[in-house]
Design a protein around this motif. Structure first.
Motif, PDB file in Angstrom:
ATOM      1  N   HIS A  52       0.838  -1.195   0.000  1.00 23.81           N
ATOM      2  CA  HIS A  52       0.000   0.000   0.000  1.00 23.81           C
ATOM      3  C   HIS A  52       0.874   1.246   0.000  1.00 23.81           C
ATOM      4  O   HIS A  52       2.032   1.202   0.412  1.00 23.81           O
ATOM      5  CB  HIS A  52      -0.912   0.016   1.229  1.00 23.81           C
ATOM      6  N   GLY A  53       0.274   2.372  -0.410  1.00 28.51           N
ATOM      7  CA  GLY A  53       0.953   3.655  -0.396  1.00 28.51           C
ATOM      8  C   GLY A  53       0.602   4.445   0.851  1.00 28.51           C
ATOM      9  O   GLY A  53      -0.224   4.029   1.677  1.00 28.51           O
ATOM     10  N   GLU A  54       1.227   5.599   0.967  1.00 27.19           N
ATOM     11  CA  GLU A  54       0.972   6.486   2.110  1.00 27.19           C
ATOM     12  C   GLU A  54      -0.491   6.934   2.161  1.00 27.19           C
ATOM     13  O   GLU A  54      -0.989   7.317   3.209  1.00 27.19           O
ATOM     14  CB  GLU A  54       1.895   7.710   2.042  1.00 27.19           C
ATOM     15  N   ASP A  55      -1.193   6.858   1.032  1.00 25.67           N
ATOM     16  CA  ASP A  55      -2.595   7.279   0.960  1.00 25.67           C
ATOM     17  C   ASP A  55      -3.564   6.155   1.333  1.00 25.67           C
ATOM     18  O   ASP A  55      -4.759   6.245   1.059  1.00 25.67           O
ATOM     19  CB  ASP A  55      -2.916   7.784  -0.442  1.00 25.67           C
ATOM     20  N   TYR A  56      -3.080   5.113   1.967  1.00 19.04           N
ATOM     21  CA  TYR A  56      -3.897   3.937   2.262  1.00 19.04           C
ATOM     22  C   TYR A  56      -5.254   4.283   2.875  1.00 19.04           C
ATOM     23  O   TYR A  56      -6.270   3.729   2.480  1.00 19.04           O
ATOM     24  CB  TYR A  56      -3.141   2.969   3.192  1.00 19.04           C
ATOM     25  N   MET A  57      -5.292   5.176   3.816  1.00 20.00           N
ATOM     26  CA  MET A  57      -6.554   5.482   4.514  1.00 20.00           C
ATOM     27  C   MET A  57      -7.589   6.113   3.582  1.00 20.00           C
ATOM     28  O   MET A  57      -8.780   6.080   3.880  1.00 20.00           O
ATOM     29  CB  MET A  57      -6.288   6.377   5.719  1.00 20.00           C
ATOM     30  N   GLN A  58      -7.177   6.656   2.448  1.00 20.12           N
ATOM     31  CA  GLN A  58      -8.114   7.237   1.491  1.00 20.12           C
ATOM     32  C   GLN A  58      -8.575   6.222   0.443  1.00 20.12           C
ATOM     33  O   GLN A  58      -9.445   6.511  -0.365  1.00 20.12           O
ATOM     34  CB  GLN A  58      -7.476   8.438   0.768  1.00 20.12           C
ATOM     35  N   THR A  59      -8.010   5.021   0.453  1.00 20.19           N
ATOM     36  CA  THR A  59      -8.383   4.006  -0.524  1.00 20.19           C
ATOM     37  C   THR A  59      -9.642   3.271  -0.081  1.00 20.19           C
ATOM     38  O   THR A  59     -10.055   3.360   1.086  1.00 20.19           O
ATOM     39  CB  THR A  59      -7.254   2.967  -0.717  1.00 20.19           C
ATOM     40  N   ASN A  60     -10.251   2.550  -1.002  1.00 21.82           N
ATOM     41  CA  ASN A  60     -11.433   1.756  -0.671  1.00 21.82           C
ATOM     42  C   ASN A  60     -11.125   0.771   0.460  1.00 21.82           C
ATOM     43  O   ASN A  60     -11.892   0.634   1.414  1.00 21.82           O
ATOM     44  CB  ASN A  60     -11.929   1.026  -1.918  1.00 21.82           C
ATOM     45  N   GLU A  61      -9.982   0.088   0.360  1.00 28.08           N
ATOM     46  CA  GLU A  61      -9.623  -0.859   1.417  1.00 28.08           C
ATOM     47  C   GLU A  61      -9.438  -0.142   2.743  1.00 28.08           C
ATOM     48  O   GLU A  61      -9.901  -0.608   3.781  1.00 28.08           O
ATOM     49  CB  GLU A  61      -8.350  -1.634   1.057  1.00 28.08           C
ATOM     50  N   GLY A  62      -8.764   0.997   2.731  1.00 27.15           N
ATOM     51  CA  GLY A  62      -8.525   1.755   3.955  1.00 27.15           C
ATOM     52  C   GLY A  62      -9.798   2.231   4.615  1.00 27.15           C
ATOM     53  O   GLY A  62      -9.881   2.323   5.845  1.00 27.15           O
ATOM     54  N   LYS A  63     -10.815   2.514   3.805  1.00 27.84           N
ATOM     55  CA  LYS A  63     -12.108   2.938   4.347  1.00 27.84           C
ATOM     56  C   LYS A  63     -12.836   1.771   5.010  1.00 27.84           C
ATOM     57  O   LYS A  63     -13.622   1.964   5.933  1.00 27.84           O
ATOM     58  CB  LYS A  63     -12.960   3.555   3.248  1.00 27.84           C
ATOM     59  N   HIS A  64     -12.569   0.542   4.550  1.00 24.16           N
ATOM     60  CA  HIS A  64     -13.211  -0.638   5.120  1.00 24.16           C
ATOM     61  C   HIS A  64     -12.369  -1.307   6.209  1.00 24.16           C
ATOM     62  O   HIS A  64     -12.908  -1.988   7.074  1.00 24.16           O
ATOM     63  CB  HIS A  64     -13.525  -1.654   4.012  1.00 24.16           C
ATOM     64  N   LEU A  65     -11.072  -1.141   6.117  1.00 23.84           N
ATOM     65  CA  LEU A  65     -10.148  -1.687   7.120  1.00 23.84           C
ATOM     66  C   LEU A  65      -9.211  -0.543   7.522  1.00 23.84           C
ATOM     67  O   LEU A  65      -8.113  -0.410   6.995  1.00 23.84           O
ATOM     68  CB  LEU A  65      -9.346  -2.872   6.552  1.00 23.84           C
ATOM     69  N   PRO A  66      -9.674   0.310   8.436  1.00 23.78           N
ATOM     70  CA  PRO A  66      -8.903   1.513   8.766  1.00 23.78           C
ATOM     71  C   PRO A  66      -7.707   1.262   9.685  1.00 23.78           C
ATOM     72  O   PRO A  66      -7.565   1.885  10.737  1.00 23.78           O
ATOM     73  CB  PRO A  66      -9.950   2.424   9.412  1.00 23.78           C
TER      74      PRO A  66
END
Length: 182
Positions: A52-66
């Protein structure tokens, strides 16, 4: 016949880091033994890294697995030290950085001589059985329908024991051979 072992996401963040589990830690001896078995036989071994990149929390996965994990270049992104230190430190294995659960670039990594994959035996081990292991097993089975694709259940760990069992059943239903099931 080409024999390949794919070690799925045995990274620090899944074994001792942000998303660590006792189940992932418990399979380490079996995973090490399986890698040693393939290595001694001169068979091919491929490691995957959830990436993952530094923007993980803005990705679809990051929104579902924060839970930030496996951020490229971090310590947690690395293959766990139990596997890469000592026994396997000097080896030059293929490592695939995959940006999602299932890797869609397998045909570039595993070029079968037979289009249907009938010349391939592929075994998967690692984490998480119910996310990345099942995703990659099914992608490989779709790309290479005549390949022998198998999963060693004793060398896999799921998010939960129930999810692990459900993923094994799903793979069996899709003609992925499941071995070493407890």
């Amino acid at each position: 016949m080409r024999n390949i072992l794919i070690v799925v996401d045995m990274q620090k963040d899944f074994v001792t880091g942000a998303l660590a589990s006792a189940e992932a830690q418990a399979i380490l001896p079996e995973v090490m033994a399986k890698i040693s078995e393939y290595d001694r036989a001169g068979k091919e071994i491929i490691f995957t890294r959830d990436t993952h990149g530094e923007d993980y929390m803005q990705t679809n996965e990051g929104k579902h697995l924060p839970v930030p994990h496996c951020i490229k270049g971090t310590d947690g992104w690395q293959i766990c030290s139990a596997l890469m230190d000592g026994l396997f430190a000097e080896k030059d294995y293929t490592v695939v950085d995959k940006p999602s659960f299932g890797y869609t670039g397998w045909r570039e990594v595993i070029a079968a001589q037979e289009a249907d994959g009938s010349d391939l035996q592929i075994e998967l081990i690692g984490v998480c059985t119910d996310i990345c292991v099942v995703s990659n097993a099914l992608i490989l089975k779709a790309y290479y329908p005549e390949a022998t694709v198998k999963v060693d259940a004793g060398c896999c760990a799921g998010v939960t024991k129930e999810a692990h069992a459900a993923a094994l059943q799903t793979m069996k239903s899709c003609q992925v051979e499941v071995t070493n099931e407890a």
